[in-house]
Design an enzyme around this catalytic site. Structure first.
Site, mmCIF file in Angstrom:
data_model
loop_
_atom_site.group_PDB
_atom_site.id
_atom_site.type_symbol
_atom_site.label_atom_id
_atom_site.label_comp_id
_atom_site.label_asym_id
_atom_site.label_seq_id
_atom_site.Cartn_x
_atom_site.Cartn_y
_atom_site.Cartn_z
ATOM 1 N N CYS A 157 34.772 -32.286 -5.215
ATOM 2 C CA CYS A 157 35.396 -30.784 -4.550
ATOM 3 C C CYS A 157 36.588 -30.545 -5.473
ATOM 4 O O CYS A 157 37.689 -31.266 -5.287
ATOM 5 C CB CYS A 157 35.988 -31.342 -3.151
ATOM 6 S SG CYS A 157 36.959 -29.946 -2.487
ATOM 7 N N CYS A 214 39.819 -29.301 -3.720
ATOM 8 C CA CYS A 214 40.428 -30.459 -3.088
ATOM 9 C C CYS A 214 41.277 -30.903 -4.027
ATOM 10 O O CYS A 214 42.462 -31.421 -3.790
ATOM 11 C CB CYS A 214 39.588 -31.233 -2.379
ATOM 12 S SG CYS A 214 38.673 -30.447 -1.115
ATOM 13 N N ASP A 215 40.539 -31.577 -5.217
ATOM 14 C CA ASP A 215 41.266 -32.656 -5.945
ATOM 15 C C ASP A 215 41.522 -32.016 -7.366
ATOM 16 O O ASP A 215 42.137 -32.793 -8.238
ATOM 17 C CB ASP A 215 40.227 -33.775 -6.431
ATOM 18 C CG ASP A 215 39.677 -34.348 -4.837
ATOM 19 O OD1 ASP A 215 40.577 -34.283 -4.038
ATOM 20 O OD2 ASP A 215 38.480 -34.647 -4.717
#
Lengths: 314, 223
Positions: free
Chosen positions: A146, A149-150
């Site tokens: 992701c 997200c990261d």
């Protein structure tokens, strides 16, 4: 995305419904819109945030009516549209179903037991694992599925993106804005992504390694390298990197339904032209279904077809 | 400064709180005037202020982390910006937000306000409530998140619910980008990443309730 997002605030009102939709991605939300308009009492279950996988996409440019919109903003449009026509939402994860009983039963992780006359399976898919040495070991130490997200953990660092489809190329492009060096590793000699995304990738500072697969992810504490193997020459090399983003396809979220529902050999649900599965009154829409194309527009279409057909039960 | 909440969201919150808030909620905010040490303090203070204006049941108390050391210590506030909530009886809900609750985490903040207004009455399965009886000594759950992670609020809310249910548990949200040293210390590179008791246990991912509780309880049992 909006600085302050409220899409997760939702409360179920009661336990018995006409339609239960499992998953609030584009397929599920489209079904919710049509079900609401058909006057059916509808509940949508979402274990994470309403929107599904489109939330993992930075920008969307292939959904009609929106030349360019963030995944998050489009999810918000879908969600408020479904709410406007009366769909209820529960931030609960379905952990067990009984699809043979009448009405059908759905048990959530909070221990609530809901019933519904019809069920729409819209649980979608998750990124597939690469299945190589080190992938699990470094899962929280540099391996990610992701980018939105990261991605921020790799500011100024080097990352490898694995895959050649839309997700790999688009998320790779997203990473070029954050990371210092983005290298896309693909097992073939050309990309599978849409042409426009390819053109952008070639114009960006993304690097490409063709005809190559990742055979191992390694390091001491965190990811430090990947082992690459050229599929034509068989030659292996060590490539230093701080992160590995994996986009090599999708795996369907079908586990809780398997007992009742027929799937293909990869776990994607088999449905008829009306999206109905082998169990009467149970439908499958979007990425979870065996289908030649997995796009927002096709998922939305599935949702509409399923609900129009379903009205025969009411 | 321009309003952070859109008019639409503001109206939504006014309606939601009108329906959902039972008792009063006091939000304690700890900030710092040192901008270089707390980039998001000002923004956090403003969003809380706007939040308070949506319901007369919500009050905000602003505190200075540097000047009010004793109070910070009393509430075990370790860094800023920090948010915690007290119910109508002044009871600490044992939930903490470290870093701005922006993006998807704004929903977590709203859910917590509603739960606090009900004196921390949260929805958990019977099984979970039973298992929590085994938590007899202090337990800290730190949930590392990024504001753009759609899976993260589930983990934050689960940690916060457990904290509201069990008097021995403290549940924290930590915005990983704002606390790079702490994130580095625990090797956070994929979120949500949950650290139990300063590293006695850890797991990654927004697990469903039963699996989440299982992870937490396994640390208690080992101890």
């Amino acid at each position: 995305m909006p600085l302050f997002n409220l899409s997760n605030v939702s409360k179920p009102v009661e336990l018995n419904y006409d339609v239960a939709i499992v998953g609030a991605g584009p397929g599920g939300l489209s079904a919710a819109i049509y079900a609401g308009r058909a006057g059916l009492k509808t509940i949508v279950f979402e274990k994470a945030t309403e929107g599904g996988q489109i939330l993992l996409t930075d920008m969307i440019e292939d959904y009609p009516g929106f030349t360019s919109i963030s995944g998050n903003a489009l999810a918000d449009e879908f969600l408020s549209h479904a709410k406007a026509f009366g769909a209820n939402f529960a931030n609960e994860e379905i952990v067990e179903v009984d699809l043979e009983s009448n009405p059908k039963k759905l048990k959530t992780d909070l221990g609530n037991e809901y019933t519904a006359k019809t069920v729409v399976i819209a649980t979608g898919s998750n990124p597939k694992k690469l299945g190589v040495k080190g992938e699990d070991e470094f899962l929280n130490r540099g391996v990610s599925y992701c980018a939105v997200c990261d991605g921020s953990f790799f500011k100024g660092k080097r990352v490898v993106v694995v895959g050649g489809g839309d997700s790999a190329v688009e998320e790779g492009l997203y990473m070029t804005k954050i990371a210092n060096e983005v290298t896309l590793v693909h097992r073939r000699d050309k990309l599978r992504a849409q042409k426009i995304a390819q053109d952008r990738a070639f114009k960006s500072n993304m690097k490409f390694i063709w005809n190559t697969v990742v055979t191992e992810i390694g390091g001491t504490k965190n990811v430090e390298y990947v082992i690459l193997k050229n599929v034509q020459t068989g030659e292996t090399t060590k490539h230093e990197t701080d992160g590995v983003f994996i986009y090599v396809g999708l795996t369907p979220n079908v586990e809780i339904f398997k007992k009742y529902i027929k799937t293909d050999e990869n776990g994607f649900i088999l449905a008829d032209d009306h999206m109905e599965t082998n169990v009467k009154g149970v439908y499958a829409v979007g990425d979870i279904r065996k289908t030649p194309l997995r796009q927002i527009v096709t998922a939305a279409s599935d949702g509409a077809i399923a609900v129009i057909d379903m009205t025969k039960y009411f | 400064m321009a309003a952070l909440l859109s008019e639409e969201d503001r109206k939504y919150l006014v309606d939601l709180f009108e329906k959902e808030l039972k008792g009063e909620v006091k939000i304690l905010f700890f900030g710092s005037k040192k901008k270089e040490e707390c980039e998001y303090c000002e923004l956090t203070e403003q969003i809380l202020q706007e939040l308070a204006e949506t319901s007369n049941k919500i009050t905000i108390e602003n505190h200075d982390f540097d000047d009010e050391e004793a109070l910070a210590k009393q509430y075990n506030v370790e860094m800023v910006p920090a948010i915690l909530m007290l119910d109508a009886n002044g009871k600490d809900m044992r939930i903490r937000f470290y870093g701005i609750p922006s993006g998807y985490e704004f929903s977590s903040l709203i859910e917590d306000v509603i739960a606090t207004s009900k004196n921390g009455a949260v929805e958990l399965s019977k099984d979970t409530i039973e298992k929590l009886q085994d938590v007899k000594s202090p337990l800290k759950l730190q949930v590392f998140v990024t504001p753009t992670c759609p899976y993260c609020p589930k983990a934050v809310l689960m940690a916060h619910k457990l904290a509201m249910q069990s008097s021995n548990i403290v549940g924290e949200m930590i915005e990983a980008n704002e606390f790079p040293d702490l994130s580095m210390q625990y090797n956070v590179s994929s979120v949500p990443h949950i650290i139990i008791n300063d590293g006695e246990g850890e797991f990654v991912g927004a697990l469903p309730e039963e699996a989440f509780v299982e992870q937490v309880i396994s640390v208690v049992k080992e101890a």
